[in-house]
Design an enzyme around this catalytic site. Structure first.
Site, PDB file in Angstrom:
ATOM      1  N   ARG A 160     -24.167  91.884  62.065  1.00  0.00           N
ATOM      2  CA  ARG A 160     -22.852  91.549  61.334  1.00  0.00           C
ATOM      3  C   ARG A 160     -21.995  92.863  61.395  1.00  0.00           C
ATOM      4  O   ARG A 160     -20.889  92.732  61.574  1.00  0.00           O
ATOM      5  CB  ARG A 160     -23.117  91.194  59.957  1.00  0.00           C
ATOM      6  CG  ARG A 160     -23.530  89.722  59.802  1.00  0.00           C
ATOM      7  CD  ARG A 160     -24.246  89.318  58.450  1.00  0.00           C
ATOM      8  NE  ARG A 160     -25.601  90.090  58.176  1.00  0.00           N
ATOM      9  CZ  ARG A 160     -26.151  90.446  57.093  1.00  0.00           C
ATOM     10  NH1 ARG A 160     -25.454  90.543  55.966  1.00  0.00           N
ATOM     11  NH2 ARG A 160     -27.323  90.801  57.072  1.00  0.00           N
ATOM     12  N   HIS A 187     -33.705  89.557  52.465  1.00  0.00           N
ATOM     13  CA  HIS A 187     -32.863  89.775  53.565  1.00  0.00           C
ATOM     14  C   HIS A 187     -32.114  88.411  53.977  1.00  0.00           C
ATOM     15  O   HIS A 187     -32.804  87.507  54.314  1.00  0.00           O
ATOM     16  CB  HIS A 187     -33.376  90.429  54.569  1.00  0.00           C
ATOM     17  CG  HIS A 187     -32.501  91.255  55.497  1.00  0.00           C
ATOM     18  ND1 HIS A 187     -31.753  90.518  56.472  1.00  0.00           N
ATOM     19  CD2 HIS A 187     -32.402  92.498  55.761  1.00  0.00           C
ATOM     20  CE1 HIS A 187     -31.115  91.386  57.145  1.00  0.00           C
ATOM     21  NE2 HIS A 187     -31.367  92.500  56.812  1.00  0.00           N
TER      22      HIS A 187
END
Lengths: 607, 249
Positions: free
Chosen positions: A257, A237
């Site tokens: 994000r 990740h």
């Protein structure tokens, strides 16, 4: 002949009580069979609680252009086309119904203005698709299944560890394990067994996984004769915490994000614009303003490059750090605080959209994410590979043995899209429960073999019988050494000679693990539990390394510096690992079956 | 810079135990659980402690740190005075299993006795419902609960008066409140709250609210509104007369 151990008898035994295990247990018990559920921890504590962003389901509540076909094509593109296409199809078609079912069981998702389940943007998903509850969707999922499941007549065994699956001929007929609290061994006799044990991140030094993620189910299934698939595909990740050291690896959700957070290097540059892969270029914005509008649900805007797939973003971060453009503690900056330029009251907005991230950074790093950027770096997060299963039934090649969730393989191919994991759990957890119950109804109980039970018992308690000194050592050092070796040599960027070094290193560690000694007694003894987990960690590490050596190309979660490109030849097969008659690990390539025309057409349409 | 710290950890089981001192070096940025793990790996391999996520999301590592109920994973070392030994003990409201692990099974049994979620018929033909965000905000607050049971640990009705058979404790009052205030739920749980679940025992000292790591406003938002509903149902004389007189059916 009866064994010396207390025996529990079930139609279906589910090993693992995260999202997939709970969903499987609920489905099996709804089919009218007797179900036992094994939790390694307390009920409701499984790693599913850590899932933050949401569950992907093409309900089209926020953007009505979404449907199963788009979701299917997104999943296949994200997985670089080595996915089990049947699983990707079923997943895309069935996820909406599974999400609605959760609502009927009491889940409370965030809402749209029309009062429907809200959906958010996530990397690799073309439209806003993730049903969510702030950034604690995993907790909502597991709690909903737990609170529903406790009224279904399922027998729950908390804090149990399974050390071996039991077989009658070719068929799995139960499991052998002990309760951590008292160290009492138990035989679980079952007509069908479902492994739902989640991930294996603990094979690495930097991971978002808890202590439970030691690949138990994958290893148990392998030793019982099940085939493993594509173990080389590990998802790193892109955004894990890196500072302070004690939190290194803990996940920072992709929703940061999704809500407009941007990645910058130490020079303040948004480096993600520098490298957009060919197959995503048409969907990715080149203008920061357009990217921002995308995160605010402007249907006509393209996604910012920060929301490219996880494998790609992780590698870009790695590149920046290696080039000396990283942050002070060896990562890059993730900034959500900048949105104050765009929206009034941004601090309140961030706290409402990302409450646990705000909390996590405030409390663990003493950093206010509404005011300052975070420092982040890649962390071992998810195993795309795992037990090979039939896409429709989740059955393995071993009769009576099923697998679902992260420990099963196929749906995600070479790289999983964020949000496709929680939906995986409920879609395939349900299917595994359904077909395991069916198997249990159609087959009589098998026989428990006492010799197998005794051998498993002997192996489990052996560490107590080795006196300290005389060449023995504690389990923790062996575990640390394995984690560091895998991190360094079979990590985010891979090389032939490093992986060969790791393969040889695993053999040495196996020898050390065979001499591990533990003190104390059987009751709640973490040193002993760690010694038992070592076997699983070593098994899966070997499988990961073997597959990674075999795949001489770069694809999704598998990146080789010596073969940095995708090979069209390698797109045609999966790696399959199994245990040979002599006990060694063998690997073969298996050609991916041709996709039906109708699905091919869907992919063409969505290009 | 490395500093030395002494952890005074309770070691024992249901038959009793004692505090044992462990001295170790710590670096910058650690939490209490890190130090416990370090001691476990280097000095006491068999030290029993529960933990999972290490990020305050699973609620496994509850303990009493210098007498205060806390999640060990969310308690930073720089918030503690390390010039004195730091005491680490298990939650005292529950029976001991070993060392820092307690028997919390009572909580799981209590939950099964609370009537499950029972939704109204779907609002739409496709089997879905419509709810506004403002109508679910309060329920979502309650559903943040990570079941660490620190509120149960600190509640004097359980901890000091041992009313485990007559009182479900703050955690399950929050759980019941989440069900009762769920916009779709149709069940009525007030009679049990008043009787077998003992809501009257709570005298709103708010200790539970104070220790909640998820900052759920347990007393004000969950328990007091439930108490009001119980009062309205069973003790309001006008409502009582109305219920007697109103036409049946």
């Amino acid at each position: 002949m009866a064994t010396n151990y207390e025996t529990h008898e079930y139609d279906v035994l589910v090993i693992g009580a995260g999202g997939a295990g709970l969903r499987a247990a609920i489905e099996a018990s709804a089919a009218g069979v007797k179900v036992g559920l094994i939790c390694k921890s307390l009920l409701g504590k499984a790693h599913t609680v850590m899932a933050e962003g949401g569950m992907a389901a093409a309900m089209g509540n926020v953007d009505d252009r979404d449907n199963w076909k788009v979701h299917f094509a997104d999943t296949m593109r994200g997985g670089q086309y080595v996915n089990n296409w049947r699983m990707a199809e079923l997943h895309a078609k069935e996820a909406p119904a599974r999400v609605h079912e959760l609502e009927a069981w009491g889940a409370v998702f965030d809402r749209t203005k029309e009062g429907k389940i809200s959906q958010r943007n996530f990397g690799g998903h073309r439209y806003p698709r993730l049903a969510h509850v702030g950034d604690r969707t995993g907790l909502e999922l597991i709690r909903t299944l737990q609170d529903h499941g406790i009224h279904q007549g399922i027998t729950v065994h908390m804090e149990y560890t399974i050390v071996s699956l039991l077989k009658d001929g070719d068929r799995v007929v139960g499991a052998f394990g002990y309760d951590r609290e008292r160290g009492r061994f138990r035989v679980f006799k079952a007509k069908a067994v479902v492994v739902c044990t989640g991930g294996l991140g603990r094979a690495y030094a930097v991971t978002s996984n808890s202590w439970e993620g030691t690949g138990d189910g994958v290893s148990l299934a392998y030793h019982a004769g099940a085939e493993l698939l594509d173990m080389e595909f590990i998802q790193f990740h892109p955004t894990g915490m890196i500072w302070p050291p004690s939190v290194k690896g803990i996940l920072v959700t992709e929703s940061v994000r999704g809500e407009g957070g941007v990645l910058r290097n130490k020079d303040g540059k948004r480096f993600m614009y520098d490298d957009v892969p060919e197959n995503y270029r048409s969907q990715t914005s080149t203008d920061p303003e357009e990217g921002w509008r995308y995160t605010q649900n402007d249907k006509n805007a393209k996604r910012p490059p920060e929301l490219l797939t996880r494998d790609h973003v992780a590698r870009c971060i790695n590149r920046e750090v290696k080039a000396g453009r990283g942050s002070p503690h060896g990562g890059v900056f993730l900034d959500i605080s900048w949105i104050k330029e765009k929206i009034p009251n941004s601090a309140e907005h961030i706290k409402r959209k990302l409450p646990s991230m705000y909390h996590q950074f405030m409390q663990l790093a003493n950093l206010d994410i509404t005011k300052e950027p975070m420092e982040i770096g890649p962390t071992t997060h998810y195993a795309m590979g795992g037990v090979r299963v039939n896409g429709d039934t989740q059955a393995t090649n071993v009769p009576g043995l099923f697998a679902a969730g992260e420990c099963a393989a196929g749906l995600h191919g070479a790289n999983r899209l964020g949000g496709n994991s929680l939906s995986d759990l409920i879609v395939f957890g349900k299917r595994a429960g359904e077909y395991a119950a069916k198997f249990a109804k159609e087959n009589a109980s098998g026989a428990i073999n006492d010799a197998q039970v005794e051998a498993a018992y002997k192996e489990a308690v052996e560490p107590f019988e080795r006196p300290a000194g005389g060449g023995t050592e504690g389990p923790y050092q062996v575990q640390y050494d394995l984690q560091n070796m895998m991190q360094t040599n079979v990590g985010i960027v891979r090389l032939q000679n490093e992986m060969e070094f790791a393969l040889a290193g695993i053999e040495k560690l196996k020898a050390r693990a065979a001499k591990v000694a533990v003190q104390g007694h059987l009751e709640y003894n973490p040193g002993w539990h760690t010694a038992i987990d070592l076997k699983h960690l070593l098994t899966i590490s070997e499988a990961i390394t073997l597959c990674a050596l075999e795949r001489k190309e770069s694809r999704g979660g598998h990146f080789r510096e010596d073969f940095p490109d995708k090979s069209p030849e390698a797109a045609k097969y999966n790696n399959v690992v199994s245990k040979a008659a002599d006990g060694s690990m063998k690997l073969r390539r298996e050609t991916i079956p041709p996709m039906p025309e109708a699905l091919k057409q869907v992919i063409e349409e969505m290009k | 810079m490395n500093k030395t710290v002494t952890f005074r950890i309770w070691r024992g089981d249901a038959n009793g135990g004692k505090f044992v001192d462990y001295t170790t070096e710590i670096t910058e940025g650690l939490v209490v659980l890190d130090v416990v793990h370090k001691i476990q790996a280097q000095q006491a391999n068999d030290l029993a402690v529960r933990w999972n996520c290490k990020a305050g999301k699973c609620g496994s590592c509850s303990a009493e740190v210098n007498g205060m109920p806390k999640l060990m994973c969310m308690t930073r070392m720089d918030t503690l005075d390390i010039t004195k030994p730091i005491t680490i003990e298990p939650m005292r409201a529950f029976p001991s299993i070993r060392d820092l692990a307690t028997d919390v099974s009572w909580n799981f049994r209590v939950k099964t006795k609370i009537k499950k979620f029972n939704p109204r018929k779907p609002d739409c033909e496709d089997g879905t419902w419509r709810m506004q965000q403002e109508d679910v905000d309060r329920v979502q607050e309650f559903r943040k609960c990570i079941e660490c049971f620190l509120c149960q640990d600190v509640c004097h009705v359980l901890r000091d008066h041992h009313k485990h058979d007559e009182f479900i404790g703050p955690r399950f009052l929050v759980y019941t409140a989440a069900l009762e205030m769920h916009p779709l739920d149709t069940e009525d749980r007030l009679a049990e709250l008043k009787q077998s679940q003992g809501i009257g025992y709570c005298n709103i000292t708010k200790c539970c609210t104070k220790v909640c790591p998820e900052h759920i406003t347990i007393t004000d938002n969950a328990i007091i509104p439930l108490k009001e509903r119980v009062v309205d149902e069973f003790y309001d004389p006008f409502a009582w007369v109305w219920k007697k007189l109103r036409p049946k059916g």
